[in-house]
Design a protein around this motif. Structure first.
Motif, PDB file in Angstrom:
ATOM      1  N   VAL A  20       0.811  -1.249   0.058  1.00 25.67           N
ATOM      2  CA  VAL A  20      -0.113   0.045  -0.076  1.00 25.67           C
ATOM      3  C   VAL A  20       0.726   1.247  -0.077  1.00 25.67           C
ATOM      4  O   VAL A  20       0.573   2.116  -0.899  1.00 25.67           O
ATOM      5  N   GLN A  21       1.896   1.023   0.857  1.00 29.19           N
ATOM      6  CA  GLN A  21       2.743   2.493   0.824  1.00 29.19           C
ATOM      7  C   GLN A  21       3.472   2.487  -0.278  1.00 29.19           C
ATOM      8  O   GLN A  21       3.663   3.680  -1.012  1.00 29.19           O
ATOM      9  N   ALA A  22       3.967   1.539  -1.113  1.00 29.90           N
ATOM     10  CA  ALA A  22       4.609   1.700  -2.460  1.00 29.90           C
ATOM     11  C   ALA A  22       3.729   2.139  -3.366  1.00 29.90           C
ATOM     12  O   ALA A  22       4.144   2.999  -4.336  1.00 29.90           O
ATOM     13  N   TRP A  23       2.251   1.804  -3.388  1.00 24.31           N
ATOM     14  CA  TRP A  23       1.640   2.275  -4.371  1.00 24.31           C
ATOM     15  C   TRP A  23       1.256   3.894  -4.026  1.00 24.31           C
ATOM     16  O   TRP A  23       1.130   4.683  -4.879  1.00 24.31           O
ATOM     17  N   TRP A  24       1.350   4.254  -2.671  1.00 22.42           N
ATOM     18  CA  TRP A  24       1.143   5.744  -2.355  1.00 22.42           C
ATOM     19  C   TRP A  24       2.262   6.369  -2.784  1.00 22.42           C
ATOM     20  O   TRP A  24       1.967   7.759  -3.139  1.00 22.42           O
ATOM     21  N   GLN A  25       3.490   5.821  -2.758  1.00 23.34           N
ATOM     22  CA  GLN A  25       4.897   6.692  -3.376  1.00 23.34           C
ATOM     23  C   GLN A  25       4.399   7.164  -4.742  1.00 23.34           C
ATOM     24  O   GLN A  25       4.664   8.250  -5.163  1.00 23.34           O
ATOM     25  N   GLY A  26       3.794   6.256  -5.634  1.00 24.57           N
ATOM     26  CA  GLY A  26       3.609   6.691  -7.135  1.00 24.57           C
ATOM     27  C   GLY A  26       2.469   7.676  -7.005  1.00 24.57           C
ATOM     28  O   GLY A  26       2.518   8.441  -8.045  1.00 24.57           O
ATOM     29  N   LEU A  27       1.398   7.241  -6.459  1.00 24.71           N
ATOM     30  CA  LEU A  27       0.199   8.146  -6.453  1.00 24.71           C
ATOM     31  C   LEU A  27       0.412   9.469  -5.777  1.00 24.71           C
ATOM     32  O   LEU A  27       0.067  10.476  -6.696  1.00 24.71           O
ATOM     33  N   ALA A  28       1.220   9.645  -4.894  1.00 21.20           N
ATOM     34  CA  ALA A  28       1.722  11.074  -4.473  1.00 21.20           C
ATOM     35  C   ALA A  28       2.283  11.746  -5.264  1.00 21.20           C
ATOM     36  O   ALA A  28       1.996  12.913  -5.355  1.00 21.20           O
ATOM     37  N   ALA A  29       3.226  11.090  -5.995  1.00 18.23           N
ATOM     38  CA  ALA A  29       3.902  11.700  -7.265  1.00 18.23           C
ATOM     39  C   ALA A  29       2.960  12.329  -8.282  1.00 18.23           C
ATOM     40  O   ALA A  29       3.119  13.442  -8.782  1.00 18.23           O
ATOM     41  N   ALA A  30       2.247  11.278  -8.633  1.00 18.35           N
ATOM     42  CA  ALA A  30       0.908  11.805  -9.741  1.00 18.35           C
ATOM     43  C   ALA A  30       0.108  12.879  -9.193  1.00 18.35           C
ATOM     44  O   ALA A  30      -0.097  13.859  -9.984  1.00 18.35           O
ATOM     45  N   LEU A  31      -0.022  12.968  -7.795  1.00 18.58           N
ATOM     46  CA  LEU A  31      -0.898  14.047  -7.230  1.00 18.58           C
ATOM     47  C   LEU A  31      -0.076  15.565  -7.252  1.00 18.58           C
ATOM     48  O   LEU A  31      -0.693  16.290  -7.803  1.00 18.58           O
ATOM     49  N   ARG A  32       1.045  15.361  -7.179  1.00 17.02           N
ATOM     50  CA  ARG A  32       1.997  16.475  -7.137  1.00 17.02           C
ATOM     51  C   ARG A  32       2.073  17.058  -8.686  1.00 17.02           C
ATOM     52  O   ARG A  32       2.038  18.288  -8.710  1.00 17.02           O
ATOM     53  N   ARG A  33       2.284  16.187  -9.686  1.00 18.91           N
ATOM     54  CA  ARG A  33       2.356  16.599 -10.794  1.00 18.91           C
ATOM     55  C   ARG A  33       0.900  17.196 -11.191  1.00 18.91           C
ATOM     56  O   ARG A  33       0.938  18.251 -12.392  1.00 18.91           O
ATOM     57  N   GLU A  34       0.010  17.021 -10.723  1.00 16.34           N
ATOM     58  CA  GLU A  34      -1.480  17.612 -11.222  1.00 16.34           C
ATOM     59  C   GLU A  34      -1.715  18.773 -10.134  1.00 16.34           C
ATOM     60  O   GLU A  34      -2.810  19.489 -10.283  1.00 16.34           O
ATOM     61  N   GLY A  35      -0.599  19.296  -9.667  1.00 15.31           N
ATOM     62  CA  GLY A  35      -1.016  20.467  -8.880  1.00 15.31           C
ATOM     63  C   GLY A  35      -1.323  20.410  -7.229  1.00 15.31           C
ATOM     64  O   GLY A  35      -1.613  21.350  -6.725  1.00 15.31           O
ATOM     65  N   VAL A  36      -1.476  19.319  -6.644  1.00 19.10           N
ATOM     66  CA  VAL A  36      -1.971  19.288  -5.517  1.00 19.10           C
ATOM     67  C   VAL A  36      -1.058  19.457  -4.595  1.00 19.10           C
ATOM     68  O   VAL A  36       0.141  19.127  -4.702  1.00 19.10           O
ATOM     69  N   GLU A  37      -1.373  20.207  -3.481  1.00 16.77           N
ATOM     70  CA  GLU A  37      -0.293  20.843  -2.606  1.00 16.77           C
ATOM     71  C   GLU A  37      -0.331  20.012  -1.126  1.00 16.77           C
ATOM     72  O   GLU A  37      -1.287  19.459  -0.881  1.00 16.77           O
ATOM     73  N   GLU A  38       0.985  19.974  -0.781  1.00 22.13           N
ATOM     74  CA  GLU A  38       0.920  19.379   0.792  1.00 22.13           C
ATOM     75  C   GLU A  38       0.591  17.926   0.663  1.00 22.13           C
ATOM     76  O   GLU A  38       0.082  17.490   1.677  1.00 22.13           O
ATOM     77  N   VAL A  39       1.136  17.188  -0.540  1.00 24.51           N
ATOM     78  CA  VAL A  39       0.829  15.875  -0.540  1.00 24.51           C
ATOM     79  C   VAL A  39       1.582  15.243   0.596  1.00 24.51           C
ATOM     80  O   VAL A  39       2.982  15.292   0.510  1.00 24.51           O
ATOM     81  N   PRO A  40       1.031  14.226   1.511  1.00 23.36           N
ATOM     82  CA  PRO A  40       2.148  13.660   2.532  1.00 23.36           C
ATOM     83  C   PRO A  40       3.231  12.617   1.859  1.00 23.36           C
ATOM     84  O   PRO A  40       2.670  12.107   0.932  1.00 23.36           O
ATOM     85  N   ASP A  41       4.271  12.548   2.333  1.00 22.25           N
ATOM     86  CA  ASP A  41       5.359  11.545   1.725  1.00 22.25           C
ATOM     87  C   ASP A  41       4.892  10.140   2.272  1.00 22.25           C
ATOM     88  O   ASP A  41       5.040   9.199   1.283  1.00 22.25           O
ATOM     89  N   ALA A  42       4.322   9.912   3.234  1.00 14.64           N
ATOM     90  CA  ALA A  42       3.851   8.497   3.736  1.00 14.64           C
ATOM     91  C   ALA A  42       2.616   8.535   4.129  1.00 14.64           C
ATOM     92  O   ALA A  42       1.784   9.563   4.671  1.00 14.64           O
ATOM     93  N   LEU A  43       1.782   7.411   4.140  1.00 13.75           N
ATOM     94  CA  LEU A  43       0.452   7.160   4.281  1.00 13.75           C
ATOM     95  C   LEU A  43       0.209   7.378   6.228  1.00 13.75           C
ATOM     96  O   LEU A  43       1.273   6.757   6.786  1.00 13.75           O
ATOM     97  N   SER A  44      -1.004   7.601   6.753  1.00 15.66           N
ATOM     98  CA  SER A  44      -1.082   7.464   8.047  1.00 15.66           C
ATOM     99  C   SER A  44      -1.847   6.109   8.131  1.00 15.66           C
ATOM    100  O   SER A  44      -2.131   5.620   7.345  1.00 15.66           O
ATOM    101  N   TRP A  45      -1.732   5.703   9.495  1.00 14.56           N
ATOM    102  CA  TRP A  45      -2.366   4.238   9.769  1.00 14.56           C
ATOM    103  C   TRP A  45      -3.209   4.523  11.112  1.00 14.56           C
ATOM    104  O   TRP A  45      -2.888   3.885  12.036  1.00 14.56           O
ATOM    105  N   PRO A  46      -4.389   5.018  10.868  1.00 12.42           N
ATOM    106  CA  PRO A  46      -5.229   5.470  11.822  1.00 12.42           C
ATOM    107  C   PRO A  46      -5.831   4.336  12.759  1.00 12.42           C
ATOM    108  O   PRO A  46      -6.276   3.571  12.111  1.00 12.42           O
ATOM    109  N   ASP A  47      -5.595   4.325  13.919  1.00 10.66           N
ATOM    110  CA  ASP A  47      -6.541   3.577  14.927  1.00 10.66           C
ATOM    111  C   ASP A  47      -7.817   3.961  14.934  1.00 10.66           C
ATOM    112  O   ASP A  47      -8.861   2.991  15.019  1.00 10.66           O
TER     113      ASP A  47
END
Length: 251
Positions: A20-47
């Motif tokens: 899931v984290q590996a997928w997020w790394q690629g997805l986060a990069a795609a979001l930044r390319r689309e201009g999304v700001e403050e994209v987290p580098d890592a996912l949260s794992w909320p309780d």
């Protein structure tokens, strides 16, 4: 005043957190390319998922259709839903697989008076879909002799395997991920039925995410789902694509 950091989580299909984290790394990069700001580098794992979903700085998360329509309708915006390459899925829709121990004959109707394992009373795939399957064979709320709450689909499978329960409804994507990555959990079990298709798990963002940024999230998700460099990450999670469907899909 400094705003709190934006958060993102993909908590619903977390059988392999590293995938899931590996997928997020690629997805986060795609979001930044689309201009999304403050994209987290890592996912949260909320309780506490409820508190997580309601965070005013939530960038992206995944929830279940039942909490969306019952508790989160006025607290979040829907981004869309993923398509999964799993038996029991079609487009963005999914079903639940009814699982019993090997050797059971007679389908769900033959389990009247027995014990059902349920992951959570608020889960569509694990509880509400099972109730509807019971209604389809003429049963009511007294159909099962007892219901045991386990906390997860995986724990439901363990309960059925060990004889602590006789049947469980397992999200089709979860079942396929377990079959791929932890097949031993399914030994001694069989699928005895499948519930009707329903809209899959919605991706959500904070209520105050702007309309332009919501569209950027959707573009980034679509781009990541078409990026050849992320093919292995998508295969690991059975991701087939993304659809920017509206919240009314779950009404």
């Amino acid at each position: 005043m400094t705003l709190p950091a934006r958060t993102a989580a993909l908590p619903m299909y977390d059988l392999q957190p590293e995938a899931v984290q590996a997928w997020w790394q690629g997805l986060a990069a795609a979001l930044r390319r689309e201009g999304v700001e403050e994209v987290p580098d890592a996912l949260s794992w909320p309780d506490d998922l409820e508190a997580h979903w309601r965070q005013p700085r939530l960038l992206l998360s995944q929830t279940c259709g039942h909490p969306l329509v019952t508790r989160l309708w006025d607290a979040v915006q829907v981004v869309g839903a993923m398509r999964y390459a799993a038996p029991g899925c079609e487009g963005i829709r999914y079903s639940s697989l009814l699982v019993a121990r090997e050797g059971h004959a007679g389908g769900l109707a033959a389990l009247a008076g027995r014990v059902a394992a349920v992951n959570d009373e608020g889960s569509y795939s694990g509880c509400i879909a099972l109730r509807r399957a019971v209604a389809a064979v003429g049963g009511d709320e007294r159909f099962f002799g007892r219901i045991t709450l386990t906390g997860s689909h995986r724990a439901c499978l363990v309960a059925v395997r060990q004889g602590e329960a006789d049947v469980a409804a397992i999200d089709a994507v979860t079942h396929a991920l377990i079959q791929r990555h932890q097949p031993a959990l399914l030994q001694g079990l069989q699928v005895i039925g499948r519930t009707p298709l329903a809209p899959g798990l919605p991706l959500i963002t904070a209520l105050h995410t702007s309309a332009p940024e919501l569209r950027a999230l959707q573009r980034g998700l679509q781009a990541a789902c078409h990026d050849p460099a992320l093919a292995a990450e998508r295969r690991a999670l059975l991701i087939e694509g993304f659809e920017p469907v509206p919240a009314s899909t779950w009404e």
